[in-house]
Design a protein around this motif. Structure first.
Motif: not given
Length: 335
Positions: A282-289, A300-308, A317-319, A326-332
């Motif tokens: 499980v990883l957290a997704v962040y958007k560039n401030g 800014t943390r925007s969600g969680l994903i799970m690698v499958y 991974a599944l959001v 979740v957008n392209l180039l968001d951080f995990v």
């Protein structure tokens, strides 16, 4: 100065470890919960924990148990024990009435097994056998569709076509098309090539060429599209858990070419087996401030994903949770 820097680093790592091990119970966590059909490990964990991905910790599971969990079934009762220093869950099996602790148990399973799945079957069934990442040219020698019987340019479900053969006994096929290169946004390394899933086919007359029947199509199928054995099975049975090492990656693609991904959408990240990722992480997704008036704002943390699904250099991974797309180039990163 060097000793001071190392001391700060060690202190930071200890702080991170302490935070990762913290189990925060829901304010209204039940003392007992009876598992029902349709529940998932994520759902059940969320009833007890504010961080559902910490499921292995509240069960006191080791790595073997995370990879080969004792299955939980509808009718079983999950019991919360808060009498010790750390909250723990135990399981009352519906067929025995005895409380048991999870223990490793390997068993052959498929995605529709009656046991409780880690995540919703409806969310993962659509992707479970479809996403592929391959090296350049990996499909060059695979059987290919030659033409339709009636010389049609585009094929769909129910159509018949001729295709080359690889000489194997395979009769059930996935229909694939080489796709775009996946490029690391930071290093510009080619991480692999996505392969588009087009549908399914079955050999109805063997030979070279063979005659195939297209049994399912998710998009238009054309001559030169490739065939790959559909006999390979895949079952996601890992328990949600944090990565064992530090992960800093980015979202590099969304399944279906979407610009934004919501809950239960599949995304691709630029980290894989070589980076220590495994199924269930499980990883957290962040958007560039970004910057405002020259001031750098925090991410800014925007969600969680799970690698499958994990490949050498990338992972699917599944959001699971998100409060914004979740957008392209968001951080995990580690949750």
């Amino acid at each position: 100065m060097r000793k001071f820097t190392i001391s700060l680093l060690l202190a930071s790592l200890m702080s991170l470890s302490s935070y990762a091990d913290e189990l925060r119970l829901q304010d209204n966590a039940p003392t007992r919960y009876t598992v029902v059909k349709g529940d998932t490990l994520w759902d059940i964990s969320g009833r007890f924990l504010k961080d559902p991905w910490k499921w292995p910790q509240i069960w006191g599971m080791n790595k073997a148990e995370i990879k080969n969990p004792h299955w939980i079934y509808p009718g079983d009762v999950v019991v919360l024990d808060t009498s010790g220093a750390t909250p723990r869950l135990s399981l009352v099996k519906s067929n025995s009435g005895h409380t048991v602790k999870l223990s490793p148990k390997v068993r052959g399973t498929v995605i529709d097994d009656a046991g409780i799945l880690p995540i919703p079957a409806s969310a993962i069934n659509a992707f479970i056998n479809q996403p592929f990442v391959m090296e350049k040219g990996a499909l060059d020698n695979a059987p290919r569709i030659l033409s339709a019987e009636e010389d049609r340019m585009v094929l769909g479900g129910g159509d018949q076509a001729f295709a080359t053969s690889d000489g194997s006994k395979t009769t059930n096929w996935k229909i694939l098309r080489p796709g775009k290169a996946l490029i690391d946004p930071d290093t510009k390394e080619v991480l692999g090539y996505e392969v588009e899933y087009l549908g399914e086919a079955r050999t109805i007359v063997e030979g070279n060429p063979q005659r195939i029947l297209i049994t399912a199509a998710s998009q238009e199928i054309e001559a030169k599209d490739r065939l790959k054995s559909a006999d390979e099975t895949y079952s996601f049975r890992y328990v949600p858990h944090a990565p064992s090492g530090v992960i800093n990656g980015k979202v590099i693609s969304a399944y279906g070419g979407l610009a934004e991904a919501g809950q239960y959408t599949t995304i691709v990240i630029n980290k894989g087996q070589r980076d220590g990722l495994e199924e269930g992480n499980v990883l957290a997704v962040y958007k560039n401030g970004g910057k405002v008036d020259g001031v750098t704002l925090p991410d800014t943390r925007s969600g969680l994903i799970m690698v499958y699904r994990v490949f050498e250099k990338v992972s699917y991974a599944l959001v699971m949770q998100t409060n914004r797309p979740v957008n392209l180039l968001d951080f995990v990163r580690n949750p």
